[in-house]
Design a protein around this motif. Structure first.
Motif, PDB file in Angstrom:
ATOM      1  N   ASP A  24      -0.839   2.745 -13.385  1.00  0.00           N
ATOM      2  CA  ASP A  24      -2.069   3.055 -12.653  1.00  0.00           C
ATOM      3  C   ASP A  24      -2.957   1.811 -12.561  1.00  0.00           C
ATOM      4  OD1 ASP A  24      -3.414   2.818 -15.117  1.00  0.00           O
ATOM      5  OD2 ASP A  24      -3.518   4.979 -15.413  1.00  0.00           O
ATOM      6  N   ASP A  25      -4.005   1.943 -11.769  1.00  0.00           N
ATOM      7  CA  ASP A  25      -4.896   0.816 -11.504  1.00  0.00           C
ATOM      8  C   ASP A  25      -5.547   0.269 -12.780  1.00  0.00           C
ATOM      9  OD1 ASP A  25      -4.284   1.027  -8.819  1.00  0.00           O
ATOM     10  OD2 ASP A  25      -6.042   2.260  -8.362  1.00  0.00           O
ATOM     11  N   ALA A  58      -1.505 -12.405  -7.949  1.00  0.00           N
ATOM     12  CA  ALA A  58      -0.978 -11.065  -8.214  1.00  0.00           C
ATOM     13  C   ALA A  58      -2.111 -10.047  -8.286  1.00  0.00           C
ATOM     14  CB  ALA A  58      -0.178 -11.078  -9.514  1.00  0.00           C
ATOM     15  N   TRP A  59      -3.164 -10.391  -8.982  1.00  0.00           N
ATOM     16  CA  TRP A  59      -4.328  -9.505  -9.098  1.00  0.00           C
ATOM     17  C   TRP A  59      -4.939  -9.227  -7.730  1.00  0.00           C
ATOM     18  CZ3 TRP A  59      -6.748  -5.871 -11.315  1.00  0.00           C
ATOM     19  CH2 TRP A  59      -8.129  -5.704 -11.254  1.00  0.00           C
ATOM     20  N   ASP A  64      -6.849  -3.827  -5.143  1.00  0.00           N
ATOM     21  CA  ASP A  64      -7.378  -2.895  -4.143  1.00  0.00           C
ATOM     22  C   ASP A  64      -6.275  -1.904  -3.778  1.00  0.00           C
ATOM     23  OD1 ASP A  64      -7.558  -2.500  -0.884  1.00  0.00           O
ATOM     24  OD2 ASP A  64      -9.483  -2.322  -1.911  1.00  0.00           O
ATOM     25  N   PRO A  65      -6.540  -0.602  -3.859  1.00  0.00           N
ATOM     26  CA  PRO A  65      -5.496   0.391  -3.576  1.00  0.00           C
ATOM     27  C   PRO A  65      -4.846   0.246  -2.192  1.00  0.00           C
ATOM     28  CG  PRO A  65      -7.358   1.449  -4.633  1.00  0.00           C
ATOM     29  CD  PRO A  65      -7.777   0.033  -4.327  1.00  0.00           C
ATOM     30  N   ASP A  69      -0.964  -0.611  -1.670  1.00  0.00           N
ATOM     31  CA  ASP A  69      -0.074   0.221  -0.842  1.00  0.00           C
ATOM     32  C   ASP A  69       0.665  -0.636   0.178  1.00  0.00           C
ATOM     33  OD1 ASP A  69      -0.749   2.546  -2.183  1.00  0.00           O
ATOM     34  OD2 ASP A  69      -2.207   3.196  -0.665  1.00  0.00           O
ATOM     35  N   ASP A  70      -0.044  -1.538   0.841  1.00  0.00           N
ATOM     36  CA  ASP A  70       0.594  -2.437   1.814  1.00  0.00           C
ATOM     37  C   ASP A  70       1.660  -3.296   1.125  1.00  0.00           C
ATOM     38  OD1 ASP A  70      -1.069  -1.445   3.799  1.00  0.00           O
ATOM     39  OD2 ASP A  70      -2.442  -3.174   3.755  1.00  0.00           O
TER      40      ASP A  70
END
Length: 77
Positions: A24-25, A58-59, A64-65, A69-70
């Motif tokens: 998870d985030d 990487a961060w 950002d969600p 996703d992209d």
């Protein structure tokens, strides 16, 4: 592989941060902070610059969600 501001040098963002792709985030943020404490140039000196650049890249991809996703779609996840 990734056409971004920073090059991940062949590694994917998850492996750079040392996390699995299904975390998870909050776990991604914790991994980033943990690595930054070790590799930030203020701590590691000049030797930390290259590694910290990869960690920041990487961060940037995963924090950002929507960007995450992209990125996951780019990887075929």
């Amino acid at each position: 592989m990734v056409n971004d501001r920073w090059e991940l040098s062949g590694d994917n963002a998850y492996s750079v941060l040392g996390v699995r792709q299904d975390v998870d985030d909050a776990d991604i943020a914790a991994a980033y902070r943990s690595l930054a404490r070790v590799y930030h140039p203020d701590v590691a000196g000049e030797s930390g610059n290259a590694r910290m650049s990869r960690i920041n890249a990487a961060w940037d991809r995963l924090r950002d969600p929507r960007r995450r996703d992209d990125y996951d779609r780019e990887l075929g996840i």
